[in-house]
Scaffold this active site. Structure first.
Site, short mmCIF file in Angstrom:
data_model
loop_
_atom_site.label_atom_id
_atom_site.label_comp_id
_atom_site.label_asym_id
_atom_site.label_seq_id
_atom_site.Cartn_x
_atom_site.Cartn_y
_atom_site.Cartn_z
N HIS A 87 0.86 -1.25 0.17
CA HIS A 87 -0.18 0.08 -0.13
C HIS A 87 0.95 1.18 -0.08
O HIS A 87 0.43 2.21 -0.75
CB HIS A 87 -0.88 -0.08 1.32
CG HIS A 87 -1.98 0.87 1.13
ND1 HIS A 87 -2.24 2.05 1.79
CD2 HIS A 87 -3.26 1.04 0.38
CE1 HIS A 87 -3.33 2.83 1.45
NE2 HIS A 87 -3.87 2.03 0.59
N HIS A 108 -4.59 6.14 -5.63
CA HIS A 108 -5.87 6.83 -5.30
C HIS A 108 -6.32 8.19 -5.94
O HIS A 108 -5.59 8.45 -6.85
CB HIS A 108 -5.54 7.46 -3.74
CG HIS A 108 -5.14 6.37 -2.89
ND1 HIS A 108 -3.95 5.82 -2.49
CD2 HIS A 108 -5.94 5.57 -1.83
CE1 HIS A 108 -4.06 4.74 -1.93
NE2 HIS A 108 -5.25 4.72 -1.33
N HIS A 117 -7.48 -1.62 -5.47
CA HIS A 117 -7.79 -2.08 -4.10
C HIS A 117 -8.63 -3.44 -4.17
O HIS A 117 -8.16 -4.18 -3.22
CB HIS A 117 -8.41 -0.98 -3.20
CG HIS A 117 -7.62 0.05 -2.71
ND1 HIS A 117 -7.32 1.01 -3.76
CD2 HIS A 117 -7.09 0.32 -1.65
CE1 HIS A 117 -6.44 1.89 -2.94
NE2 HIS A 117 -6.20 1.65 -1.84
N HIS A 240 -14.75 6.54 2.39
CA HIS A 240 -13.79 5.64 2.81
C HIS A 240 -12.76 6.53 3.81
O HIS A 240 -12.21 6.11 4.79
CB HIS A 240 -13.18 5.06 1.66
CG HIS A 240 -11.87 4.72 1.34
ND1 HIS A 240 -11.08 5.91 0.79
CD2 HIS A 240 -11.04 3.87 1.74
CE1 HIS A 240 -9.89 5.37 1.01
NE2 HIS A 240 -9.56 4.16 1.47
N HIS A 244 -10.71 5.77 7.66
CA HIS A 244 -9.44 5.89 7.91
C HIS A 244 -8.94 6.85 8.89
O HIS A 244 -8.37 6.47 10.09
CB HIS A 244 -8.84 6.21 6.73
CG HIS A 244 -8.37 5.11 5.90
ND1 HIS A 244 -7.36 4.21 5.83
CD2 HIS A 244 -8.97 4.76 4.48
CE1 HIS A 244 -7.09 3.34 4.89
NE2 HIS A 244 -8.26 3.49 4.07
N PHE A 260 -1.63 6.63 4.48
CA PHE A 260 -1.54 5.88 3.62
C PHE A 260 -0.18 4.70 3.84
O PHE A 260 -0.35 3.62 3.42
CB PHE A 260 -0.88 6.64 2.36
CG PHE A 260 -2.30 7.20 1.49
CD1 PHE A 260 -3.74 6.72 1.66
CD2 PHE A 260 -2.09 8.11 0.56
CE1 PHE A 260 -4.65 7.36 0.99
CE2 PHE A 260 -3.27 8.60 -0.02
CZ PHE A 260 -4.40 8.27 0.02
N HIS A 273 -11.82 -1.94 3.55
CA HIS A 273 -12.04 -1.99 2.21
C HIS A 273 -12.87 -2.97 1.39
O HIS A 273 -13.37 -2.93 0.31
CB HIS A 273 -10.46 -2.11 1.46
CG HIS A 273 -9.87 -0.72 1.46
ND1 HIS A 273 -10.03 0.16 0.26
CD2 HIS A 273 -9.23 0.18 2.19
CE1 HIS A 273 -9.48 1.20 0.39
NE2 HIS A 273 -8.97 1.20 1.53
CU1 C2O Z 1 -5.54 2.80 -0.41
CU2 C2O Z 1 -8.21 2.97 2.02
O1 C2O Z 1 -6.67 3.32 1.09
#
Ligand code: C2O
Length: 342
Positions: A87, A108, A117, A240, A244, A260, A273
């Site tokens: 990631h 992203h 993802h 989303h 996070h 990230f 995710h």
């Molecule tokens: Cu690559 Cu939830 O992010």
């Protein structure tokens, strides 16, 4: 032109201070890259995290798989932290796109976000299944689009479990606090039932608003050689982000989930995710499964991953649009936000 995978021999320091800028995978000369051999397993069903909690047999397997992943040699491509570093590599500028010397590979802020993802989770899930020799294994999804799923999933909160991560905002993960899908480091002072209502309305509005235009939901196009800009992200990505930020520590580098570079070091990342991926699947179904972008630059964009046979493989966006090709699906649960969306 479609986005192509980077030259793996050219990984460099990332823009990732939380990791001292280091997240490159071990590199030992060129590995053969094959086309991915899509799995032929029975259809594997991902279930909601708040419902698998009491399935002892499943939970034992899930924990055992993650434990084994954590115990692999540090350099192994399946090692838990190597999996997490993927990631960082693709989000914190550890690679430049081929034929450029300053355009980072970034998954992203664009139409690449959901497909990349999806594959990332898929390989992670297949590797976990392989580690416990269970071809039916699936990761759970954090069902934050329903009332009972709007708290931090308890299965990640047992300090003795390999699913635990201490680097979280303890105010949010501990005491049944309600996730705010608009969270951005300011506490929502509304009552629990009000936050739940706001969340459901927000999801409904997002779907309604973006149903006829995939860019709004998924993110804007990006093509080889172009730099992503943050403002080009889709509404699902914006939602989303809130989870996070809500899970990660409020200070410092916002580890793990809030940055990230470290987000995938927390097992809840994949569970979160999984629900993002499910939202895309629902979106797609509501649109009669029509292709979101009939554009070769999207369909042919290509990614590299290590599969469950330790083989480096390449995959294209066009092959992941229907999860059944990857042999998984989601348990059907009520959609309290759906209403009269059309
Ligand atoms: Cu690559 Cu939830 O992010």
């Amino acid at each position: 032109e479609p986005i192509m995978p980077p030259d793996l021999s050219k990984c460099h320091d990332a823009n990732a201070p939380a990791l001292d800028n280091h997240c490159c995978p071990p590199y030992s000369g060129s590995e053969t890259i094959l086309e991915y051999d899509f799995p032929a397993t029975p259809l594997r069903v991902r279930r909601p995290a708040h419902l698998v909690k009491d399935d002892q047999e499943y939970m034992d397997k899930y924990k055992e798989a993650v434990r084994r992943m954590k115990n692999l040699p540090a350099e192994h491509p399946w090692n838990y932290y190597q999996q997490a570093n993927i990631h960082c590599q693709y989000c914190n500028d550890a690679y430049y796109q081929q034929n450029t010397d300053d355009v980072p590979v970034q998954v992203h802020f664009s139409w690449i976000f959901l497909p990349w993802h999806r594959y990332y989770l898929h390989f992670y899930e297949r590797i976990l299944g392989k580690l416990i020799d269970d071809d039916t294994f699936t990761i759970p999804f954090w069902n934050w689009d329903t009332k009972d799923g709007m708290t931090f999933p308890a299965i990640f909160q047992d300090a003795a479990s390999p699913l635990y991560d201490p680097k979280r905002d303890q105010r949010h993960v501990k005491d049944g606090a309600i996730l705010d899908l608009k969270y951005a480091y300011t506490e929502n002072t509304a009552s629990d039932s009000e936050i739940i209502r706001e969340n459901l309305c927000f999801i409904q509005k997002t779907f309604k608003h973006s149903l006829s235009l995939a860019e709004l939901f998924m993110g804007d196009p990006v093509r080889a050689g172009e730099k992503e800009i943050q403002e080009a992200n889709g509404q699902l990505e914006v939602i989303h982000n809130a989870a996070h930020m809500w899970v990660g520590e409020p200070d410092g580098y916002k580890e793990n989930m809030g940055d990230f570079s470290t987000a995938a070091r927390d097992s809840v990342f994949f569970c979160h995710h999984s629900n993002v991926d499910r939202m895309w699947d629902i979106y797609r179904n509501l649109r009669g499964n029509s292709v979101e972008f009939n554009d070769k630059d999207w369909l042919h964009s290509t990614f590299l991953f290590h599969d469950e046979n330790e083989q480096l493989v390449k995959v294209k966006i066009q092959d992941c649009l229907n999860p059944t090709k990857l042999r998984y699906t989601f348990e059907q649960v009520p959609l309290p936000w759906l209403g009269n969306i059309n």
